[in-house]
Write a protein that holds these residues in place. Structure first.
Motif, PDB file in Angstrom:
ATOM      1  N   ASP A 492       0.769  -1.417   0.153  1.00 33.95           N
ATOM      2  CA  ASP A 492       0.059  -0.030  -0.021  1.00 33.95           C
ATOM      3  C   ASP A 492       0.764   1.385  -0.076  1.00 33.95           C
ATOM      4  OD1 ASP A 492       0.787  -0.185   2.623  1.00 33.95           O
ATOM      5  OD2 ASP A 492      -1.024  -0.261   3.488  1.00 33.95           O
ATOM      6  N   ALA A 493       2.103   1.191   0.482  1.00 35.93           N
ATOM      7  CA  ALA A 493       3.004   2.189   0.349  1.00 35.93           C
ATOM      8  C   ALA A 493       3.302   2.744  -1.118  1.00 35.93           C
ATOM      9  CB  ALA A 493       4.273   2.027   1.091  1.00 35.93           C
ATOM     10  N   LEU A 494       3.339   1.961  -1.974  1.00 34.25           N
ATOM     11  CA  LEU A 494       3.636   1.939  -3.409  1.00 34.25           C
ATOM     12  C   LEU A 494       2.404   2.509  -3.974  1.00 34.25           C
ATOM     13  CD1 LEU A 494       5.397   1.688  -5.753  1.00 34.25           C
ATOM     14  CD2 LEU A 494       4.564  -0.532  -6.174  1.00 34.25           C
ATOM     15  N   LEU A 495       1.123   1.909  -3.710  1.00 33.04           N
ATOM     16  CA  LEU A 495      -0.274   2.586  -4.130  1.00 33.04           C
ATOM     17  C   LEU A 495      -0.388   4.030  -3.794  1.00 33.04           C
ATOM     18  CD1 LEU A 495      -3.185   2.274  -5.294  1.00 33.04           C
ATOM     19  CD2 LEU A 495      -3.771   1.202  -2.904  1.00 33.04           C
ATOM     20  N   ARG A 496       0.346   4.265  -2.476  1.00 36.46           N
ATOM     21  CA  ARG A 496      -0.235   5.818  -2.176  1.00 36.46           C
ATOM     22  C   ARG A 496       0.819   6.586  -2.756  1.00 36.46           C
ATOM     23  NH1 ARG A 496      -0.013   3.475   3.352  1.00 36.46           N
ATOM     24  NH2 ARG A 496       2.323   3.986   3.348  1.00 36.46           N
ATOM     25  N   ALA A 497       1.970   6.204  -3.271  1.00 37.74           N
ATOM     26  CA  ALA A 497       2.799   7.098  -3.941  1.00 37.74           C
ATOM     27  C   ALA A 497       2.301   7.251  -5.218  1.00 37.74           C
ATOM     28  CB  ALA A 497       4.205   6.291  -4.253  1.00 37.74           C
ATOM     29  N   PHE A 498       1.598   6.192  -5.973  1.00 32.95           N
ATOM     30  CA  PHE A 498       1.264   6.380  -7.370  1.00 32.95           C
ATOM     31  C   PHE A 498      -0.132   7.504  -7.156  1.00 32.95           C
ATOM     32  CE2 PHE A 498       2.975   2.426  -8.570  1.00 32.95           C
ATOM     33  CZ  PHE A 498       4.037   3.039  -9.191  1.00 32.95           C
ATOM     34  N   GLU A 499      -1.007   7.183  -6.234  1.00 30.56           N
ATOM     35  CA  GLU A 499      -2.125   7.898  -6.071  1.00 30.56           C
ATOM     36  C   GLU A 499      -1.922   9.427  -5.796  1.00 30.56           C
ATOM     37  OE1 GLU A 499      -5.677   4.834  -4.843  1.00 30.56           O
ATOM     38  OE2 GLU A 499      -4.588   5.814  -3.416  1.00 30.56           O
ATOM     39  N   ASN A 500      -0.767   9.720  -5.088  1.00 32.29           N
ATOM     40  CA  ASN A 500      -0.584  11.042  -4.485  1.00 32.29           C
ATOM     41  C   ASN A 500      -0.106  11.712  -5.765  1.00 32.29           C
ATOM     42  OD1 ASN A 500      -1.043  10.832  -1.744  1.00 32.29           O
ATOM     43  ND2 ASN A 500       1.316  10.202  -1.401  1.00 32.29           N
ATOM     44  N   GLN A 501       0.668  11.114  -6.833  1.00 36.55           N
ATOM     45  CA  GLN A 501       1.510  11.735  -8.067  1.00 36.55           C
ATOM     46  C   GLN A 501       0.257  12.000  -8.800  1.00 36.55           C
ATOM     47  OE1 GLN A 501       4.136  13.441  -8.773  1.00 36.55           O
ATOM     48  NE2 GLN A 501       4.629  13.274  -6.782  1.00 36.55           N
ATOM     49  N   CYS A 502      -0.613  11.027  -9.121  1.00 33.07           N
ATOM     50  CA  CYS A 502      -1.895  11.401 -10.060  1.00 33.07           C
ATOM     51  C   CYS A 502      -2.936  12.077  -9.667  1.00 33.07           C
ATOM     52  CB  CYS A 502      -2.165  10.152 -10.814  1.00 33.07           C
ATOM     53  SG  CYS A 502      -3.050   8.901  -9.762  1.00 33.07           S
ATOM     54  N   ASN A 503      -3.168  12.179  -7.830  1.00 31.35           N
ATOM     55  CA  ASN A 503      -4.189  12.957  -7.617  1.00 31.35           C
ATOM     56  C   ASN A 503      -5.326  12.244  -8.082  1.00 31.35           C
ATOM     57  OD1 ASN A 503      -5.561  14.583  -6.012  1.00 31.35           O
ATOM     58  ND2 ASN A 503      -5.657  16.322  -7.350  1.00 31.35           N
ATOM     59  N   CYS A 504      -5.434  10.873  -7.985  1.00 27.24           N
ATOM     60  CA  CYS A 504      -6.535  10.125  -8.651  1.00 27.24           C
ATOM     61  C   CYS A 504      -6.618   8.869  -7.601  1.00 27.24           C
ATOM     62  CB  CYS A 504      -6.560   9.631  -9.964  1.00 27.24           C
ATOM     63  SG  CYS A 504      -4.924   8.731 -10.122  1.00 27.24           S
ATOM     64  N   ASP A 505      -7.825   7.900  -7.648  1.00 28.05           N
ATOM     65  CA  ASP A 505      -8.028   6.630  -7.101  1.00 28.05           C
ATOM     66  C   ASP A 505      -7.933   5.768  -7.852  1.00 28.05           C
ATOM     67  OD1 ASP A 505      -8.988   4.629  -5.639  1.00 28.05           O
ATOM     68  OD2 ASP A 505     -10.904   5.591  -5.050  1.00 28.05           O
ATOM     69  N   LEU A 506      -6.800   4.997  -7.637  1.00 26.74           N
ATOM     70  CA  LEU A 506      -6.390   3.707  -8.275  1.00 26.74           C
ATOM     71  C   LEU A 506      -6.686   2.499  -7.951  1.00 26.74           C
ATOM     72  CD1 LEU A 506      -2.589   4.937  -9.159  1.00 26.74           C
ATOM     73  CD2 LEU A 506      -4.503   5.061 -10.522  1.00 26.74           C
ATOM     74  N   LYS A 507      -7.460   1.974  -6.843  1.00 24.25           N
ATOM     75  CA  LYS A 507      -7.997   0.940  -6.362  1.00 24.25           C
ATOM     76  C   LYS A 507      -8.743   0.160  -7.326  1.00 24.25           C
ATOM     77  CE  LYS A 507      -8.013   2.670  -1.640  1.00 24.25           C
ATOM     78  NZ  LYS A 507      -7.572   3.912  -1.980  1.00 24.25           N
ATOM     79  N   GLY A 508      -9.554   0.890  -8.117  1.00 26.55           N
ATOM     80  CA  GLY A 508     -10.429  -0.033  -9.244  1.00 26.55           C
ATOM     81  C   GLY A 508      -9.397  -0.577 -10.306  1.00 26.55           C
ATOM     82  N   PHE A 509      -8.215   0.243 -10.495  1.00 29.31           N
ATOM     83  CA  PHE A 509      -7.362  -0.043 -11.441  1.00 29.31           C
ATOM     84  C   PHE A 509      -6.470  -1.241 -10.956  1.00 29.31           C
ATOM     85  CE2 PHE A 509      -2.931   0.091 -13.487  1.00 29.31           C
ATOM     86  CZ  PHE A 509      -3.407   0.127 -14.781  1.00 29.31           C
ATOM     87  N   TYR A 510      -5.951  -1.144  -9.578  1.00 28.78           N
ATOM     88  CA  TYR A 510      -5.305  -1.993  -9.106  1.00 28.78           C
ATOM     89  C   TYR A 510      -6.119  -3.598  -8.982  1.00 28.78           C
ATOM     90  CZ  TYR A 510      -1.186  -0.282  -6.971  1.00 28.78           C
ATOM     91  OH  TYR A 510       0.085   0.193  -6.892  1.00 28.78           O
ATOM     92  N   GLN A 511      -7.487  -3.388  -8.727  1.00 32.38           N
ATOM     93  CA  GLN A 511      -8.303  -4.554  -8.599  1.00 32.38           C
ATOM     94  C   GLN A 511      -8.496  -5.072 -10.086  1.00 32.38           C
ATOM     95  OE1 GLN A 511     -11.723  -2.494  -6.925  1.00 32.38           O
ATOM     96  NE2 GLN A 511     -11.167  -3.170  -4.918  1.00 32.38           N
ATOM     97  N   GLY A 512      -8.807  -4.365 -11.053  1.00 31.11           N
ATOM     98  CA  GLY A 512      -8.868  -4.988 -12.335  1.00 31.11           C
ATOM     99  C   GLY A 512      -7.673  -5.805 -12.850  1.00 31.11           C
ATOM    100  N   TRP A 513      -6.598  -5.496 -12.293  1.00 30.23           N
ATOM    101  CA  TRP A 513      -5.403  -6.231 -12.598  1.00 30.23           C
ATOM    102  C   TRP A 513      -4.979  -7.278 -11.716  1.00 30.23           C
ATOM    103  CZ3 TRP A 513      -1.847  -6.250 -16.779  1.00 30.23           C
ATOM    104  CH2 TRP A 513      -2.074  -5.170 -17.449  1.00 30.23           C
TER     105      TRP A 513
END
Length: 517
Positions: A492-513
């Motif tokens: 989740d530390a990596l997920l937070r880093a990506f979401e902070n940079q894109c200012n977006c919610d990536l959980k759905g993208f993560y789930q899809g993969w």
């Protein structure tokens, strides 16, 4: 690590294609084990203990990384002596350990991993003969069915911020021509000894306590915190030693020699030794590269040295600076893998250095293993619970290297990954294997492991790069590295880093993969 099936498939790809400034203003670094409220002064006082050899450790670090000795918040110092007997493929050793309780809870025992006892990866033996605390012997208990863990009860619970010293005496036997990876092995033909995790190493801890699970036949075994190592190795005088860290003294005494080595802040200590090694050195801005090659192979592989140098330059620029003064690249006879990573040292299958071998294939393996210096050694993860976290990052880092130096090969590799993943996912039962699965899911499934964890994991990250943009992706990896350097972190530390940079919610993208549920 690069697995054999990946090696074979990338080789096919290589044949088909015959026609990669630190940011500022980051949030504070997280504490390593949430958290005993320890300060830098607490760590500095602990590191002043004799077992830490702090006066020598600085020699392993670049001049601009000297404060990493304190910044790493290492809570274990290993003062190790090893006597290696190549004639009998055996050794004896002593460990004087200093350990700091950096957690918020009392600790009533210590758990050490005895990895050589496992059938998978090692297939040797490591026996602890004696444990002493304050000069008194302590009864111990072997844990797990594979006997890869040892519990040492403490006479008095260790409170947060308190430290303890103890001594362990041990002995080990090394298999000859092991059918496992070859990472703990005496290769009789080439007279090479590899000693991965040859000593009792502390298990890592999380909020529930010690992390200790039986080893799986796929993937890597070691999940550990950052520590400081001082190692004294005694072995025959004609033998050459490649190891984690930096040599500080080499003294001959008749037919034997003693080599003294310090590591800097690392997760484990690796040794490879042989009288037959030939060494080619390259001095770079990131430090010295030592390439250890077996006689009879192409020791003048200047192109491969440049691949190592260029990948270190690229990863230092894109993720964060390589803090150590050297990196060893060692060619050995590996089984079921074409490369395996260790702190400050990587093993590469020596057939890749055959003059007839494809340099793109060698570069693929080299860049993947070099990337593990960032994604495993410097930023650690639980390789049993989340194997994709470092393997997918190392694989995508190799793609970033080829994006800069050979884009056609990169495009071909991505297409090949897509084809092999699509082919695998068309088979019955493939839905059981997801990127975010623990290593145990892939127990008897090497094809699933290499296809999903490495290739699909890299495709997931590459598609994420396309989704949020290369600039945001690269900055997120830089943030992830700089905020978590020397720590052991969850995905989740990596997920937070990506979401902070894109200012977006990536959980759905993560789930899809299939990275999270």
């Amino acid at each position: 690590m690069v697995t054999t099936s990946r090696f074979t498939l990338v080789l096919l790809l290589a044949l088909l294609l015959a026609s990669c400034a630190p940011s500022t203003g980051l949030p504070p670094r997280p504490s390593p084990v949430q958290n005993g409220g320890l300060t830098d002064s607490n760590y500095a006082n602990f590191l002043a203990s004799a077992e830490c050899h702090l006066d020598l450790q600085a020699s392993t670090l670049q001049s601009n990384a000297q404060n990493d000795l304190i910044r790493s918040k290492s809570n274990a110092c290993y003062d190790l002596s090893l006597q290696l007997d190549p004639e009998t493929s055996s050794y004896t050793g002593t460990l004087d350990l200093a350990f700091l309780n950096e957690s918020a809870r009392d600790i009533s025992d210590l758990v050490f991993r005895l990895y050589p006892n496992t059938v998978y990866n090692y297939a040797g033996n490591l026996t602890v003969n004696l444990v002493k605390i304050s000069g008194r012997p302590v009864e111990t208990e072997l844990l797990l069915n594979d006997q890869s863990a040892l519990r040492v009860p403490l006479p008095v619970s260790l409170k947060p911020g308190e430290s303890i010293q103890l001594t362990l005496e041990f002995q080990g036997s090394i298999p000859d021509n092991s059918s496992t990876y070859g990472i703990f092995n005496h290769d009789i033909k080439n007279n090479v000894i590899t000693l991965a995790d040859w000593y009792p190493i502390l298990a890592a801890r999380d909020s529930t306590g010690w992390i200790a699970a039986e080893i799986q036949p796929q993937g890597d075994a070691v999940t550990s915190e950052t520590g400081l190592y001082h190692v004294s190795i005694r072995l025959p005088v004609l033998w050459k030693v490649a190891a984690t860290g930096s040599d500080i003294e080499n003294a001959a005494n008749g037919s034997d020699q003693t080599i003294e080595i310090v590591s800097g802040p690392v997760r484990e200590f690796m040794i490879a030794a042989s009288p037959n090694f030939e060494v080619v050195d390259l001095s770079t801005q990131m430090g010295m590269i030592h390439q250890w090659i077996l006689a009879g192979y192409d020791k003048e592989q200047i192109d491969s040295l440049q691949v190592i140098e260029h990948s270190m330059e690229l990863f230092s620029e894109q993720f964060g600076e390589y803090p150590f003064t050297e990196l060893d690249v060692v060619t050995v006879d590996l089984n079921k893998a074409s490369g395996v990573e260790y702190p400050g040292l990587v093993l590469i299958e020596h057939d890749l250095y055959n003059p007839k071998a494809d340099l793109n294939l060698l570069a693929t393996v080299l860049t993947h293993e070099v990337a593990h210096q960032w994604w495993f050694n410097l930023v650690g993860n639980d390789v049993q619970r989340n194997p994709w976290q470092d393997e997918a990052l190392a694989t995508v880092s190799a793609l970033l290297y080829f994006d800069k130096y050979n884009r056609a090969y990169m495009n071909g590799t991505i297409q090949y990954f897509q084809n092999t993943v699509q082919e695998f996912e068309a088979t019955p039962g493939s839905e059981l294997f997801q990127i975010g699965n623990p290593l145990s899911t892939f127990h008897d499934e090497p094809r699933a492991y290499s296809t999903i964890v490495y290739r699909k994991g890299a495709l997931f990250l590459w598609e994420l790069r396309n989704k949020i943009g290369a600039q945001a992706f690269d900055q997120a990896l830089q943030d992830y590295f700089q905020q978590n350097e020397f720590q052991l972190v969850q995905p989740d530390a990596l997920l937070r880093a990506f979401e902070n940079q894109c200012n977006c919610d990536l959980k759905g993208f993560y789930q899809g993969w299939g990275v999270i549920k």
